[in-house]
Scaffold this motif. Sequence first.
Motif, short mmCIF file in Angstrom:
data_model
loop_
_atom_site.label_atom_id
_atom_site.label_comp_id
_atom_site.label_asym_id
_atom_site.label_seq_id
_atom_site.Cartn_x
_atom_site.Cartn_y
_atom_site.Cartn_z
N ALA A 132 23.05 14.08 32.90
CA ALA A 132 24.34 13.53 32.38
C ALA A 132 25.07 14.40 31.20
CB ALA A 132 24.32 12.13 31.94
N ALA A 133 24.41 15.06 30.74
CA ALA A 133 25.08 16.16 29.83
C ALA A 133 25.49 17.26 30.27
CB ALA A 133 23.96 16.43 28.89
N LEU A 134 25.44 17.75 31.49
CA LEU A 134 26.09 18.92 32.00
C LEU A 134 27.58 18.57 32.17
CD1 LEU A 134 23.55 19.34 35.07
CD2 LEU A 134 23.64 20.83 33.14
N ILE A 135 28.06 19.94 32.06
CA ILE A 135 29.62 19.66 31.82
C ILE A 135 30.03 19.70 33.35
CG2 ILE A 135 29.87 21.12 29.98
CD1 ILE A 135 30.35 23.67 31.68
N THR A 136 31.46 19.57 33.52
CA THR A 136 32.07 19.36 34.86
C THR A 136 33.29 20.36 34.86
OG1 THR A 136 33.60 17.77 34.06
CG2 THR A 136 31.51 16.87 34.76
N SER A 175 12.77 18.39 29.76
CA SER A 175 13.71 18.33 30.85
C SER A 175 14.81 19.42 30.86
CB SER A 175 14.32 17.04 30.52
OG SER A 175 13.64 15.83 30.66
N SER A 176 15.14 19.85 32.03
CA SER A 176 15.84 20.92 31.91
C SER A 176 16.89 20.74 33.35
CB SER A 176 15.15 22.32 32.19
OG SER A 176 16.14 23.35 32.33
N GLU A 177 18.24 20.91 33.19
CA GLU A 177 19.22 20.95 34.50
C GLU A 177 19.96 22.14 34.10
OE1 GLU A 177 19.20 18.76 37.05
OE2 GLU A 177 17.49 17.81 36.31
N LEU A 178 20.46 22.47 35.45
CA LEU A 178 21.45 23.64 35.53
C LEU A 178 22.88 23.10 36.28
CD1 LEU A 178 19.16 26.66 36.56
CD2 LEU A 178 20.29 26.52 34.41
N ARG A 179 23.75 23.86 36.17
CA ARG A 179 25.06 23.51 36.63
C ARG A 179 25.87 24.86 37.13
NH1 ARG A 179 27.67 18.11 36.31
NH2 ARG A 179 26.08 17.77 37.59
N LEU A 218 27.18 29.72 34.40
CA LEU A 218 26.10 29.08 34.50
C LEU A 218 25.46 28.06 33.07
CD1 LEU A 218 23.73 28.24 36.28
CD2 LEU A 218 22.30 29.99 35.14
N TYR A 219 25.58 26.86 33.64
CA TYR A 219 25.32 26.22 32.27
C TYR A 219 24.00 25.45 32.16
CZ TYR A 219 26.93 22.71 28.48
OH TYR A 219 26.83 21.92 27.42
N GLN A 220 23.37 25.40 31.17
CA GLN A 220 22.09 24.79 31.34
C GLN A 220 22.11 23.81 29.96
OE1 GLN A 220 18.69 27.19 30.33
NE2 GLN A 220 17.39 26.06 31.78
N VAL A 221 21.33 22.52 30.01
CA VAL A 221 20.94 21.63 29.22
C VAL A 221 19.32 21.50 29.38
CG1 VAL A 221 21.01 19.17 28.12
CG2 VAL A 221 23.16 20.39 29.32
N ALA A 222 18.48 21.57 28.13
CA ALA A 222 17.15 21.62 28.11
C ALA A 222 16.67 21.22 26.97
CB ALA A 222 16.61 23.13 28.70
N SER A 223 15.68 20.50 27.19
CA SER A 223 14.47 20.12 25.95
C SER A 223 13.46 21.12 25.58
CB SER A 223 14.19 18.76 26.33
OG SER A 223 13.29 18.37 25.07
#
Length: 278
Positions: free
Chosen positions: A70-74, A136-140, A150-155
């Motif tokens: 949910a925190a990934l940019i669009t 947790s980690s997510e890429l977009r 490339l955008y990443q949100v991670a703990s």
Amino acid sequence: MTGRPSPLVRALSTTVAAGALLATAACSDDGGTDGSRVPGVAASQVAGKKQPARQTPSPTATLSTDGARAALITEADIEDDWTQVKDTEAGNWHDSLLIGTVDVSGFLTAKAQAADCQRLLDSLFDDDLLGRPSGSSELRGFEQGDSRLLYQVASYDRTDPQDSLNWMAALPEKCDQFTATDDGEQRTVQVVDASLPAVGDAREAVRVTVRGTTGGTAATLTLDVAAVRVGDDAVTVTAGGLDGGEDDSVRQAAKLGTQRLKDVLAGKTPAANPSEIE
């Protein structure tokens, strides 16, 4: 990413990009892939930038996988004409110009400084700028012409992302210019300081320029790289390509992306429209 590719895999890999994200260095006028690199002169400084003491932020929620997504940019969060790509595609972006062994002989403090510069190249290729996430980690990923973002949100709840930010802060002095070699081919790498809006608990940004060849033609890969810490979580952005850097888009992504992460950690739903963010 896991591990570094074997020489055979390197030779066959032409899927490239920049963040740790990465813009393709395998594009040439004739669509060629890997080629030779040009030689460069290695030089660097000894001193690192002094960092302030780490400040403990207010308690926040643990970042879940759903929260990270949910925190990934669009597309609405970044300027220009960026188009979102499939997550599987973004997760496989690698840039062959970032593969190489740093020339230790060009450093005043030899192995210590060379190790920092090697870490930079490796982390950009493997998309783990702040180290491997412990939670947790997510890429977009997004693309625009020959540029990629490339955008990443991670703990990093079991590690300390501030240590990695301190490492980033010293790169413009420790790795200001150096030479890396892969299969006998050389390229020159330069690292300069960059700026970010005052967001998050701490932040760092650099611009990395790699000069080499692709498809037998001289080419320059430029990557704008940024990281912002929010507690033990962080966002990282890497963008650029053979057409140049993407400083404005990286700054915008870092600013609005950090707010999205803060909203998620506070139990809020991130704003759908960036204009709703002050």
